[in-house]
Each structure stands twice: as structure tokens, then as C-alpha cells.
Design an enzyme around this catalytic site. Structure first.
Site, PDB file in Angstrom:
ATOM      1  N   ASN A 241      -6.505   9.731   8.425  1.00  0.00           N
ATOM      2  CA  ASN A 241      -7.338   8.706   8.582  1.00  0.00           C
ATOM      3  C   ASN A 241      -8.566   9.364   8.544  1.00  0.00           C
ATOM      4  O   ASN A 241      -8.728  10.900   9.675  1.00  0.00           O
ATOM      5  CB  ASN A 241      -6.998   8.737  10.420  1.00  0.00           C
ATOM      6  CG  ASN A 241      -6.197   7.505  10.539  1.00  0.00           C
ATOM      7  OD1 ASN A 241      -4.660   8.389  10.537  1.00  0.00           O
ATOM      8  ND2 ASN A 241      -6.394   6.065  10.792  1.00  0.00           N
TER       9      ASN A 241
ATOM     10  N   TYR B 207       0.818  -1.360   0.358  1.00  0.00           N
ATOM     11  CA  TYR B 207      -0.315  -0.007  -0.391  1.00  0.00           C
ATOM     12  C   TYR B 207       1.046   1.131   0.114  1.00  0.00           C
ATOM     13  O   TYR B 207       0.503   2.440  -0.454  1.00  0.00           O
ATOM     14  CB  TYR B 207      -0.688   0.121   1.238  1.00  0.00           C
ATOM     15  CG  TYR B 207      -2.026   0.908   1.304  1.00  0.00           C
ATOM     16  CD1 TYR B 207      -2.720   0.983   0.741  1.00  0.00           C
ATOM     17  CD2 TYR B 207      -2.005   2.675   2.413  1.00  0.00           C
ATOM     18  CE1 TYR B 207      -4.231   2.281   0.037  1.00  0.00           C
ATOM     19  CE2 TYR B 207      -2.606   3.473   2.843  1.00  0.00           C
ATOM     20  CZ  TYR B 207      -3.509   3.255   1.279  1.00  0.00           C
ATOM     21  OH  TYR B 207      -4.719   4.074   1.504  1.00  0.00           O
TER      22      TYR B 207
HETATM   23  P1  NAD Z   1     -12.611   1.746   0.153  1.00  0.00           P
HETATM   24  O1  NAD Z   1     -11.676   0.919   0.274  1.00  0.00           O
HETATM   25  O2  NAD Z   1     -13.912   1.836   0.992  1.00  0.00           O
HETATM   26  O3  NAD Z   1     -12.790   2.780  -1.564  1.00  0.00           O
HETATM   27  C1  NAD Z   1     -12.014   2.180  -2.535  1.00  0.00           C
HETATM   28  C2  NAD Z   1     -12.932   2.047  -3.466  1.00  0.00           C
HETATM   29  O4  NAD Z   1     -11.562   1.456  -4.642  1.00  0.00           O
HETATM   30  C3  NAD Z   1     -13.616   1.079  -3.215  1.00  0.00           C
HETATM   31  O5  NAD Z   1     -14.981   0.913  -3.920  1.00  0.00           O
HETATM   32  C4  NAD Z   1     -13.196  -0.475  -4.198  1.00  0.00           C
HETATM   33  O6  NAD Z   1     -14.263  -1.420  -4.336  1.00  0.00           O
HETATM   34  C5  NAD Z   1     -12.639   0.344  -5.602  1.00  0.00           C
HETATM   35  N1  NAD Z   1     -11.374  -0.249  -5.980  1.00  0.00           N
HETATM   36  C6  NAD Z   1     -10.702  -1.459  -5.637  1.00  0.00           C
HETATM   37  N2  NAD Z   1      -9.598  -1.417  -6.265  1.00  0.00           N
HETATM   38  C7  NAD Z   1     -10.048  -1.424  -7.537  1.00  0.00           C
HETATM   39  C8  NAD Z   1      -9.785  -0.980  -8.770  1.00  0.00           C
HETATM   40  N3  NAD Z   1      -8.278  -1.691  -9.060  1.00  0.00           N
HETATM   41  N4  NAD Z   1     -10.595  -0.514  -9.739  1.00  0.00           N
HETATM   42  C9  NAD Z   1     -11.548  -0.178  -9.547  1.00  0.00           C
HETATM   43  N5  NAD Z   1     -12.081   0.244  -8.186  1.00  0.00           N
HETATM   44  C10 NAD Z   1     -11.078  -0.579  -7.221  1.00  0.00           C
HETATM   45  O7  NAD Z   1     -11.564   2.735   0.413  1.00  0.00           O
HETATM   46  P2  NAD Z   1     -11.485   4.509   1.114  1.00  0.00           P
HETATM   47  O8  NAD Z   1     -12.068   4.762   2.694  1.00  0.00           O
HETATM   48  O9  NAD Z   1     -12.965   5.405   0.321  1.00  0.00           O
HETATM   49  O10 NAD Z   1     -10.756   5.204   0.615  1.00  0.00           O
HETATM   50  C11 NAD Z   1     -10.845   5.972  -1.288  1.00  0.00           C
HETATM   51  C12 NAD Z   1      -9.452   6.468  -1.118  1.00  0.00           C
HETATM   52  O11 NAD Z   1      -8.867   7.654  -0.373  1.00  0.00           O
HETATM   53  C13 NAD Z   1      -8.061   5.393  -1.206  1.00  0.00           C
HETATM   54  O12 NAD Z   1      -7.086   5.361  -2.761  1.00  0.00           O
HETATM   55  C14 NAD Z   1      -7.584   4.846   0.026  1.00  0.00           C
HETATM   56  O13 NAD Z   1      -6.365   4.808  -0.559  1.00  0.00           O
HETATM   57  C15 NAD Z   1      -7.349   6.986   0.194  1.00  0.00           C
HETATM   58  N6  NAD Z   1      -7.322   6.971   1.703  1.00  0.00           N
HETATM   59  C16 NAD Z   1      -8.315   6.718   2.354  1.00  0.00           C
HETATM   60  C17 NAD Z   1      -7.676   7.222   3.769  1.00  0.00           C
HETATM   61  C18 NAD Z   1      -9.246   6.501   4.769  1.00  0.00           C
HETATM   62  O14 NAD Z   1      -9.139   7.258   5.781  1.00  0.00           O
HETATM   63  N7  NAD Z   1      -9.788   6.374   3.986  1.00  0.00           N
HETATM   64  C19 NAD Z   1      -6.709   7.748   4.369  1.00  0.00           C
HETATM   65  C20 NAD Z   1      -6.048   7.700   3.047  1.00  0.00           C
HETATM   66  C21 NAD Z   1      -6.420   7.756   1.827  1.00  0.00           C
HETATM   67  N1  UDP Z   2      -6.020  -0.918  16.492  1.00  0.00           N
HETATM   68  C1  UDP Z   2      -6.996  -0.906  17.290  1.00  0.00           C
HETATM   69  N2  UDP Z   2      -7.594  -2.024  17.157  1.00  0.00           N
HETATM   70  C2  UDP Z   2      -8.904  -1.932  16.322  1.00  0.00           C
HETATM   71  C3  UDP Z   2      -8.235  -1.912  15.205  1.00  0.00           C
HETATM   72  C4  UDP Z   2      -6.647  -0.917  14.869  1.00  0.00           C
HETATM   73  O1  UDP Z   2      -6.090  -0.353  18.534  1.00  0.00           O
HETATM   74  O2  UDP Z   2      -9.594  -2.961  16.516  1.00  0.00           O
HETATM   75  C5  UDP Z   2      -5.392   0.807  16.207  1.00  0.00           C
HETATM   76  C6  UDP Z   2      -4.017   0.325  15.153  1.00  0.00           C
HETATM   77  O3  UDP Z   2      -2.840  -0.821  15.971  1.00  0.00           O
HETATM   78  C7  UDP Z   2      -3.708   1.541  15.468  1.00  0.00           C
HETATM   79  C8  UDP Z   2      -4.808   2.351  14.810  1.00  0.00           C
HETATM   80  O4  UDP Z   2      -5.094   1.781  15.844  1.00  0.00           O
HETATM   81  O5  UDP Z   2      -2.794   2.100  15.988  1.00  0.00           O
HETATM   82  C9  UDP Z   2      -5.803   3.033  13.621  1.00  0.00           C
HETATM   83  O6  UDP Z   2      -5.639   1.532  12.889  1.00  0.00           O
HETATM   84  P1  UDP Z   2      -6.327   1.318  11.426  1.00  0.00           P
HETATM   85  O7  UDP Z   2      -6.205   0.499  10.798  1.00  0.00           O
HETATM   86  O8  UDP Z   2      -7.647   2.602  11.304  1.00  0.00           O
HETATM   87  O9  UDP Z   2      -5.318   3.333  10.750  1.00  0.00           O
HETATM   88  P2  UDP Z   2      -3.569   3.279  10.078  1.00  0.00           P
HETATM   89  O10 UDP Z   2      -2.987   2.185  11.611  1.00  0.00           O
HETATM   90  O11 UDP Z   2      -4.203   2.604   8.992  1.00  0.00           O
HETATM   91  O12 UDP Z   2      -3.772   4.873  10.474  1.00  0.00           O
END
Ligand code: NAD
Ligand code: UDP
Length: 323
Positions: free
Chosen positions: A180, A151
Site C-alpha cells: 500500500n 486483480y
Molecule cells: P492508478 O490507477 O492511479 O494508475 C494506473 C494507470 O494505468 C492509470 O493511469 C490508468 O488510466 C492506466 N491504465 C489502466 N488500464 C490501462 C490500460 N489497459 N492501458 C493503458 N493504461 C491503463 O494506480 P496506481 O496506484 O498508480 O498503480 C500503478 C501500478 O502499481 C498498478 O499496476 C498497480 O497494480 C500497482 N500497485 C499500486 C499499489 C498502490 O498502493 N498504489 C500497490 C500495489 C501495486
Molecule cells: N478501509 C476502510 N475504510 C475505507 C476504505 C478502506 O476501513 O473507507 C479498509 C479496507 O477494508 C482495508 C484497508 O482499509 O482493510 C485498506 O483498504 P484499501 O482499499 O486502501 O487497500 P487494500 O485492501 O487493497 O490493502
């Protein structure tokens, strides 16, 4: 009322049936744009956008971004990629392909159509940071061969591609580093901390804290984040990013567990589990750039956002089957 709309645009949202993508589609459809939502439904679901299907300016398409796509668009938001560790580690090779081949395909499409293109990058490009909070100038501390690398490195390589297409081909790029984010339509089983704690509390199951719970994160409510995407896309062409977007208010996982217990009124106990490998100890965005350049900052407080998210999960857990 669409007072702010000047020219409706044709906008592609990849990953549009996911958590963030579906909220973005809501805002863009509401603003009167022609929205093409593309998804392979790996972690997203049609139900997230079902309410948009009868809108004349919304279209849903099943497609995998690792394959080329030929459509005519003015703007592309590239969000396709599983975002939670459980999902992106399920098929790590496909995760890297989605970030890297997906970026190449969408950049190729932007090049052919002269579209402006936004990349959903991530705070994970900073890895387990040795600088706190993280400004955009920080190059990060990422393990290239660990379980999170598919990732983290995939997203880093996608950023490289975006900036090379910008320098080499003059593409208009917008790179956001998302911290996040939480809110309605998160996947209940994706293992992310906010959804885990809420679902556990609502079911009366133990709250699972990994490590001692002193590690920190900063949680941004989804509506705030989507405003930043739209502001970045609308910014002048010389604003390429990368630009941090997230909420700079930092909480420990113990604070979060307590807030969820208070707001749900749950009597779940707290269980401590081992900390996963390479789990960052602390994370908080420095959003000075977003404030100065986009005039953006988050408005929704954690407890308010949690209350809205809890209401969503209460309804979702009452659904007959998780479809
Ligand atoms: P999510 O998993 O809900 O959404 C991702 C979407 O992409 C899903 O609908 C999935 O089916 C689709 N997808 C995955 N692989 C695909 C492919 N090969 N072709 C077409 N579609 C595909 O996640 P999200 O939280 O909505 O994240 C959206 C974007 O934002 C991602 O790129 C993620 O890396 C980025 N992001 C999210 C967060 C967060 O906190 N939610 C933080 C940092 C970055
Ligand atoms: N975490 C936790 N309990 C859970 C899931 C996650 O304590 O059931 C912790 C995890 O170890 C991390 C933080 O929560 O320290 C955020 O985790 P998440 O997977 O949501 O996001 P990321 O690590 O990618 O920031």
C-alpha cells in the site's frame, strides 16, 4: 544538475498518467531521460502530467496496453492497471486483460527492442496471508474466484509471464511487489483507505471504517516507493525480483483514522461498516531483500507523508471540477 546521469535512455512508462506513474515520470524526466508516457486514462488523468508537457524529453500517448505497441525503447516500466478495488472491480474482465494481455504485449515489445522491463506487481499476490510479515518466498493465499481475483490472479499471471519470458527468451526483468502506497495524485474517489479518510475528514463527513478497524496495513509514501523502482531498474541484470517494496511500519485502520483526524483538525465522527469480502486482516512487507540488494528503505514517516497528502487534497477539493 544531472550528476548521476551517464547515458539518457528512452523509457516507456505504461499507466504513466496515474498516481504512481506520474511521480515516476517526474523523476525520469528530471534525470534527463526521454520519457514516453502511455495511458488510456481509465483511472489516470492528463492533469497528473500536465506540468511535463512542455518538456522536450517528455511525450504523452493515449494507448491501451491490451493492444500491441510498436515503439523503440531501452527500458519499460509496466504500471498500467487499475489499482483500487472500486476501479478494478468495475470491469473485472478488462482488469484481467490489462494485466495479462498488457504483460504479453509489453514483454513482446521488450523482446523485440531488447529493453529491460519492470513490472508493478503487488502485495495482493499474497492474498489474505497466513504468514506475517510476508517474505518473497511465500506463495500466498489467494481466492481464485472471488471479487478481488481479477486483480490478484491477473497480477500473479503477469509475474508468471515475466519469469517465463526471462527463462525462455533471456529477457531482463525486474518484478516489484508493491505494498500500500499513498501520496499526492491519488484519485479522491478510488475508495482506498488513505484518500477516503482524508477526503472525508476535509469535508467533515463521517470516516468510514470497514470492520472493527483492527485490520492492519503498512503505508509507504510515494517518493520512497519511486526511489525503489529506479534502484531496482538500475540493479545488475541477475536481480530479477520478485522484491517487496513498501513500508514495514504497520498501523490499524483505527490508528490511521485517528492520525488523519489529528492532522486535519476535523471533527468528523467515525462510522463502522461491514468488512468487504476477502479483505486481508493484516499486511506488512518483509523488506530484507530490498534493503540487502538495493540498499533501499523508506524514509518518510506516516504523519509527515499524510500531512503532504492532506495539503494536496485540500488544493484538489478546491478545484472547480475534477478533471
Ligand atoms: P492508478 O490507477 O492511479 O494508475 C494506473 C494507470 O494505468 C492509470 O493511469 C490508468 O488510466 C492506466 N491504465 C489502466 N488500464 C490501462 C490500460 N489497459 N492501458 C493503458 N493504461 C491503463 O494506480 P496506481 O496506484 O498508480 O498503480 C500503478 C501500478 O502499481 C498498478 O499496476 C498497480 O497494480 C500497482 N500497485 C499500486 C499499489 C498502490 O498502493 N498504489 C500497490 C500495489 C501495486
Ligand atoms: N478501509 C476502510 N475504510 C475505507 C476504505 C478502506 O476501513 O473507507 C479498509 C479496507 O477494508 C482495508 C484497508 O482499509 O482493510 C485498506 O483498504 P484499501 O482499499 O486502501 O487497500 P487494500 O485492501 O487493497 O490493502
Amino acid at each position: 544538475m544531472q550528476a548521476s546521469l551517464t547515458v539518457p535512455r528512452r523509457i516507456l512508462v505504461t499507466g504513466g498518467a496515474g498516481f504512481l506513474g506520474s511521480h515516476l515520470c517526474d523523476r525520469l524526466v528530471e534525470a534527463g531521460h526521454e520519457v514516453l508516457c502511455l495511458d488510456n486514462y481509465f483511472t489516470g488523468r492528463r492533469k497528473n502530467v500536465a506540468h511535463l508537457l512542455d518538456k522536450p524529453n517528455f511525450e504523452l500517448m493515449r494507448h491501451d496496453v491490451t493492444f500491441p505497441l510498436y515503439v523503440e525503447v531501452d527500458e519499460i516500466y509496466n504500471l498500467a492497471c487499475p489499482a483500487s478495488p472500486i476501479h478494478y472491480q468495475y470491469d473485472p474482465v478488462q482488469t484481467t486483460k490489462t494485466s495479462v494481455h498488457g504483460a504479453i504485449n509489453m514483454l513482446g515489445l521488450a523482446k523485440r527492442t531488447k529493453a529491460k522491463i519492470f513490472q508493478a506487481s503487488t502485495s495482493e499476490v499474497y492474498g489474505d496471508p497466513s504468514i506475517h510479515p510476508q517474505p518473497e518466498e511465500y506463495w500466498g493465499n489467494v481466492n481464485p474466484i472471488g471479487p478481488r481475483s481479477c486483480y490478484d490472479e491477473g497480477k500473479r499471471c503477469a509475474e508468471t509471464l515475466f519469469f517465463d519470458y526471462h527463462r525462455q527468451h533471456g529477457l531482463r526483468i525486474k518484478v516489484a511487489r508493491i505494498f500500500n502506497t499513498y501520496g499526492p495524485r491519488m484519485h479522491p474517489q478510488d475508495g482506498r483507505v488513505v484518500s477516503n479518510f482524508i477526503v472525508q475528514a476535509l469535508k467533515g463527513e463521517p470516516i468510514t471504517i470497514f470492520g472493527d478497524g483492527t485490520q492492519t496495513r503498512s503505508f509507504c509514501y510515494v517518493d520512497d516507493l519511486i526511489r525503489s523502482f529506479i534502484a531496482l531498474m538500475a540493479s545488475p541484470d541477475d536481480v530479477t525480483g520478485p522484491i517487496n517494496v513498501g513500508n514495514p511500519v504497520e498501523f490499524s485502520m483505527l490508528d490511521l483514522a485517528q492520525a488523519v483526524l489529528d492532522l486535519t483538525g476535523s471533527r468528523s465522527r467515525i462510522d463502522f461498516h461491514p468488512l468487504p469480502q476477502d479483505d486481508p486482516k493484516q499486511r506488512r512487507p518483509d523488506i530484507s531483500r530490498a534493503k540487502a540488494i538495493l540498499g533501499w528503505q523508506p524514509e518518510v514517516q506516516l504523519r509527515e507523508g499524510l500531512a503532504r497528502t492532506i495539503a494536496y487534497f485540500e488544493a484538489r477539493l478546491a478545484e472547480p471540477a475534477d478533471v
